[in-house]
Design an enzyme around this catalytic site. Structure first.
Site, mmCIF file in Angstrom:
data_model
loop_
_atom_site.group_PDB
_atom_site.id
_atom_site.type_symbol
_atom_site.label_atom_id
_atom_site.label_comp_id
_atom_site.label_asym_id
_atom_site.label_seq_id
_atom_site.Cartn_x
_atom_site.Cartn_y
_atom_site.Cartn_z
ATOM 1 N N HIS A 105 0.793 -1.287 -0.053
ATOM 2 C CA HIS A 105 -0.182 -0.002 -0.089
ATOM 3 C C HIS A 105 0.748 1.251 -0.025
ATOM 4 O O HIS A 105 0.597 2.151 0.646
ATOM 5 C CB HIS A 105 -0.877 -0.076 1.115
ATOM 6 C CG HIS A 105 -1.992 -0.969 1.165
ATOM 7 N ND1 HIS A 105 -2.672 -1.602 -0.121
ATOM 8 C CD2 HIS A 105 -2.981 -1.673 2.029
ATOM 9 C CE1 HIS A 105 -3.564 -2.337 0.049
ATOM 10 N NE2 HIS A 105 -3.785 -2.369 1.475
ATOM 11 N N HIS A 179 -9.804 2.207 0.094
ATOM 12 C CA HIS A 179 -9.686 1.252 0.957
ATOM 13 C C HIS A 179 -10.669 0.959 2.158
ATOM 14 O O HIS A 179 -10.428 0.902 3.376
ATOM 15 C CB HIS A 179 -8.239 1.159 1.582
ATOM 16 C CG HIS A 179 -7.810 -0.254 2.149
ATOM 17 N ND1 HIS A 179 -8.696 -1.172 3.128
ATOM 18 C CD2 HIS A 179 -6.627 -1.074 1.734
ATOM 19 C CE1 HIS A 179 -7.943 -2.380 3.187
ATOM 20 N NE2 HIS A 179 -6.799 -2.148 2.527
ATOM 21 N N GLU A 309 -11.685 -3.484 -3.130
ATOM 22 C CA GLU A 309 -10.791 -2.575 -3.563
ATOM 23 C C GLU A 309 -10.474 -2.854 -4.942
ATOM 24 O O GLU A 309 -9.825 -3.717 -5.430
ATOM 25 C CB GLU A 309 -9.520 -2.993 -2.919
ATOM 26 C CG GLU A 309 -9.595 -2.705 -1.186
ATOM 27 C CD GLU A 309 -8.397 -3.541 -0.528
ATOM 28 O OE1 GLU A 309 -7.399 -2.824 -0.695
ATOM 29 O OE2 GLU A 309 -8.719 -4.499 0.234
#
Length: 343
Positions: A105, A179, A309
């Site tokens: 991420h 997210h 996502e």
């Protein structure tokens, strides 16, 4: 239909952080310029009672501390990159290994940990706000100066549109997502295992022990990953050790927005549909949530929320058979995802 700006606190650097409250019809979405985060989303149930269906925090302090990326705009590369490195044109780039030996991420300070520039684009009839930031060359190890933006539009009919754009001055990789964790009963109201879900996805990317894809794309037919005909999440998850944290391949006949997901919660009557231009979607069943203090004094434990996502596949820079995530100068990385709510 309106947008209201509020103060959300001050960072240790002295920078002020704001909230932006978008109202359209019976729906209210709140965002902060810190991390371009979706802080809350109020959706009515079958009785007309609106509740927040996203997990998160009531104060800025919750988002500045270590958390599970609640509502965040994630980048420069969402999901995992194996061994925290990749190559472009023969040059190897080393990223932060912040998930075991892998990169996750965007790294130690990803896009979710910066204040974005906010621009109100429209207030009526569909409130619309754009957040943008410049990621300098070398940030978290990525090459190229990246100009990124995310635009949120709330429609009175219950659609929340998320439009992403990115441009670079040097060859780089990009994979942006949102997210948000959803619970259609309302945040803090138990697990999502009683939700039913349908996914128009015939294949997944199987993963190894550190959740890095093996490189193959496997058919889901008649197994625990098969949600094509619809199924209760809890009835499937018992056959999936550790729960779901897997990339699904969206079935599509061509480019453009395609609706691929539908989630229904029977107690509230709320239904969420998801459409995207992106090739994949990470279905995450909140496996690692544990005793997190959320909004209203809520406590988020395992399976308190689910994520859908939309994104390119994990570890694509190291998987030549996966869709390409390389962005060249002069190109525009432009994608859209729409979360649609109804009864």
């Amino acid at each position: 239909m309106s947008i209201q700006k509020k103060n959300f606190g001050t960072l240790g650097t002295g920078e002020d952080v704001s909230l932006y409250v978008l109202k359209a019809g019976d729906f209210t979405a709140t965002f902060t310029d810190y991390g371009a985060i979706l802080v809350s989303l109020l959706v009515p149930d079958r009785r007309g009672v609106a509740e927040d269906v996203t997990l998160g925090f009531s104060t800025l302090a919750g988002y500045t501390g270590k958390h599970s990326f609640f509502g965040a705009t994630v980048g420069r590369y969402a999901n995992r990159i194996a061994k925290a490195r990749f190559s472009l044109d023969g040059a190897e780039y080393q990223l932060a290994a912040n998930n075991g030996e892998n990169h996750l991420h965007g790294g130690i300070k990803g896009f979710d940990k910066y204040i974005w520039r906010a621009e109100i684009l429209a207030e009526n009839p569909e409130p619309r706000i754009r957040f943008s930031r410049t990621s300098p060359d070398g940030e978290e190890g990525y090459p190229g100066r990246l100009e990124a933006s995310v635009t949120f539009t709330l429609c009175p009919a219950g659609d929340l549109s998320i439009e992403y754009e990115a441009r670079t001055d040097a060859k780089t990789i990009v994979n942006l997502t949102n997210h948000s964790y959803f619970n259609l009963k309302g945040e803090g109201r138990g697990s999502i295992l009683d939700h039913s879900m349908k996914l128009a996805c015939s294949r997944i990317a199987p993963v190894g022990p550190t959740l890095i894809p093996t490189g193959e794309l496997a058919e889901v037919a008649n197994g625990p990953f098969d949600f094509r005909a619809g199924a209760i999440i809890g009835e499937k998850i018992v056959h999936t050790p550790g729960g779901y944290d897997h990339n699904y391949v969206v079935d599509r006949a061509g480019p453009g927005l395609v609706e691929f997901a539908e989630v229904y919660e029977p107690l509230s009557g709320r239904r969420m549909r998801v459409s995207t231009t992106l090739p994949g979607c990470q279905f995450y069943s909140g496996n690692f949530l544990s005793a997190i203090s959320g909004k209203r004094g809520s406590l988020y434990d395992k399976h308190a929320g689910f994520c859908l996502e939309t994104q390119f596949f994990p570890d694509s820079p190291n998987q030549p058979s996966f869709p390409c995530v390389v962005l060249e100068p002069g190109q525009v990385w432009a994608h859209e995802t729409v979360y649609s709510f109804s009864l």
